[in-house]
Design an enzyme around this catalytic site. Structure first.
Site, mmCIF file in Angstrom:
data_model
loop_
_atom_site.group_PDB
_atom_site.id
_atom_site.type_symbol
_atom_site.label_atom_id
_atom_site.label_comp_id
_atom_site.label_asym_id
_atom_site.label_seq_id
_atom_site.Cartn_x
_atom_site.Cartn_y
_atom_site.Cartn_z
ATOM 1 C CB VAL A 14 -15.532 -9.651 46.105
ATOM 2 C CG1 VAL A 14 -16.821 -10.143 46.760
ATOM 3 C CG2 VAL A 14 -15.544 -8.146 46.037
ATOM 4 C CB CYS A 68 -16.477 -0.806 42.430
ATOM 5 S SG CYS A 68 -15.978 -2.533 42.433
ATOM 6 N N GLY A 121 -15.011 -17.261 41.325
ATOM 7 C CA GLY A 121 -14.290 -15.986 41.338
ATOM 8 C C GLY A 121 -13.492 -15.847 42.621
ATOM 9 C CG LEU A 141 -15.406 -6.325 50.451
ATOM 10 C CD1 LEU A 141 -14.148 -5.696 49.881
ATOM 11 C CD2 LEU A 141 -15.181 -7.797 50.652
ATOM 12 C CB THR A 200 -19.504 -6.935 36.709
ATOM 13 O OG1 THR A 200 -19.206 -6.263 37.952
ATOM 14 C CG2 THR A 200 -20.126 -8.272 37.005
#
Ligand code: NAD
Ligand code: UGA
Length: 483
Positions: free
Chosen positions: A20, A286, A16, A177, A99
């Protein structure tokens, strides 16, 4: 002695290469020059952008990221789409894939879609050799480590028959982060959280971070606490924003000023001053998905009151965004048909090119649906990204030709790379939706002369000098300003 208690780490693979994976691995590579860090992704275009010589073309914009990439890339930091190859040589594999919330099936709209995580676990199961520490970097529902462990064990049983069974440890090491400050957050984290069962694996990962993070900031917990702490952390942060945004509405009705209220309550050391800025509603990939995931978990365990409590944080956010759209319509005499409105900022916050869940998306859609013709500026977001987010092509012809008579009342949008005075010509209103510093330096006196009167400025980020705007004889709405 240290070596005796930890596994040897020569190669790290991160699956990934997103917001991130890219920055996190860049910082690990910077502080661990003796470790090779391979960041892999199925998205070949993204990998090619990470490898672009022109550092302005990196797929992620983060202040100071380009410097680290320039220093480490092709030395001990590599971006590749050869996933199998780098899993097979890795001592540690980080899973850092997306996700998102499930869009169909059981749990749709709330539960996390774990298909990418499962795919990674299967890839690791198939290609790992020797001992591999698998680290959950993605934000995951509690007990996902169990799923990963189960998939890995199947691989072990199968390969055991060939006498070359790899062995695995699974750790949870969520990332905290924030975009826009990612490099600083990674260099100076408030804490690093490592959840797991095997002490040797935990110490191995801890030793990586100890290259630049002091030991007292590295927290070790059981794996389920670590997974749940990440969701809870995001839920608490988002809850503060919904709380202060709900108070901003009360301020506007009562004559109070939300900035003054924030300052006053933030001085209470039990509350603290951070995350008390009222804005257009929280965005980012998120907060919403992680809270909805928490809601799903609570419902799954029959904790309906807990689920309702956290769901209200998301509901207030949605309500607050539509409150801003409605305010614009109300102040422009109840109709936006054919009216030009300038939108300043499309990213979900400043210093990022990320637009995921940005409040600007829903607000712009609302205004276009009311017939407005938008001119959208953002210093880092591309017009292609805006087309994708608004699910609508930008206008190619001159704005004047697109009156509300020939488009069934639907408005339009077009992109402006700059904020030159011309874009404000004949505008009825300007909305500040992202707190880019350049917007606070605009000369409103000059702009007022170009706008249709009465001209309205809607400052959802409280970054403009209100006196300057008012002196320019423009009407100003600031979030939470009832004065
Ligand atoms: P992202 O969408 O930017 O990146 C994810 C990447 O994973 C994509 O490039 C995708 O192509 C790749 N991918 C998916 N499946 C793959 C597979 N099987 N093999 C190889 N590559 C695969 O996502 P992100 O923002 O980096 O977030 C990743 C995770 O980190 C999420 O769980 C998120 O909740 C969490 N997180 C994000 C942030 C943030 O600020 N964005 C902060 C902390 C935690
Ligand atoms: C957030 C968390 O801050 C990170 O700790 C976490 O790792 C990350 O989510 C994640 O898991 O993805 P991020 O979404 O990048 O980071 O950015 P924030 O600074 O938290 O901002 C989120 C949203 O809240 C933005 O739209 C921002 O404008 C808004 N916000 C933030 C406010 O409206 N007011 C504030 O006081 C702070």
């Amino acid at each position: 002695m240290k070596d005796a208690k930890t596994f040897k780490v020569k190669n790290i693979c991160c699956i990934g290469a997103g917001y991130v994976g890219g920055p996190t691995m860049a910082v690990i590579a910077k502080y661990c020059p003796d470790i090779n860090v391979f960041v892999v992704d199925i998205d070949k275009q993204k990998i090619s952008n990470w490898n672009n010589k022109d550092l302005n073309k990196l797929p992620v914009f983060e202040p100071n990221l380009d410097q680290i990439i320039e220093k480490c890339r092709d030395k001990n930091l590599f971006f590749s789409h050869e996933i199998e190859k780098y899993i097979s040589i890795a001592d540690i594999v980080f899973i850092s894939v997306n996700t998102p919330t499930k869009v169909r099936g059981f749990g749709a709209g709330k539960a996390s879609d774990l298909k990418w995580v499962e795919a990674c676990a299967r890839q690791v199961a198939n290609f790992a050799r020797n001992h591999t520490i698998v680290v959950e970097k993605s934000t995951l529902p509690v007990r996902t480590a169990e799923v990963i462990q189960n998939i890995l064990e199947i691989a072990q049983r199968r390969t055991k028959e060939n006498n070359e069974a790899p062995t695995f440890d699974v750790l949870s090491n969520p990332e905290f982060l924030s975009e826009g400050t990612a490099i600083n957050d990674l260099k100076n984290p408030d804490r690093v959280l490592i959840g797991g069962n095997n002490n040797k694996a935990i110490k191995t990962l801890s030793a990586i971070y100890e290259n630049w993070v002091s030991k007292d900031k590295i927290l070790e917990t059981n794996i389920w606490s670590s997974e749940l702490a990440k969701l809870t952390s995001n839920a608490f942060l988002a809850q503060r924003i919904s709380s202060i945004n709900s108070i901003s509405a009360i301020c506007e009705s009562t004559g109070a000023d939300v900035r003054e209220v924030s300052r006053a309550i933030g001085k209470d050391t039990r509350i603290g001053s951070k995350f008390l800025d009222s804005g257009p509603g929280f965005g980012g990939s998120c907060f919403k998905k992680d809270i909805l995931n928490l809601v799903y978990i609570a419902k799954f365990y029959g904790l309906n009151e807990v689920a309702d409590f956290w769901e209200s944080v998301v509901n207030i956010n949605t309500w607050h965004q539509s409150r801003i759209s409605q305010l614009v319509i109300k102040n422009l005499f109840g109709t936006l048909a054919g009216k030009k409105i300038v939108i300043l900022g499309f990213a979900f916050k400043a210093n990022t090119n990320d637009t995921r869940e940005s409040a600007a998306i829903q607000i712009c859609k609302d205004l276009i649906n009311e017939g407005a013709n938008l001119i959208i500026n953002d210093p880092k977001v591309s017009s292609n990204q805006i087309t994708h987010d608004l699910e609508m092509e930008q206008l190619n012809t001159k704005l004047e030709e697109n009156s509300f008579y020939n488009n069934n009342g639907l408005g339009s949008w077009s992109f402006s790379k700059n904020i030159d005075i011309e874009i404000f010509e004949d505008a009825y209103a300007v909305l500040v939706l992202t707190e880019w510093p350049q917007y606070s330096m605009i000369n409103w006196k000059k702009i007022a002369k170009k706008m249709i009167q009465p001209g309205w400025i809607f400052d959802s980020r409280s970054i403009l000098d209100s006196e300057e705007v008012k002196n320019a004889e423009l009407n100003l709405w600031r979030v939470g300003d009832g004065s």
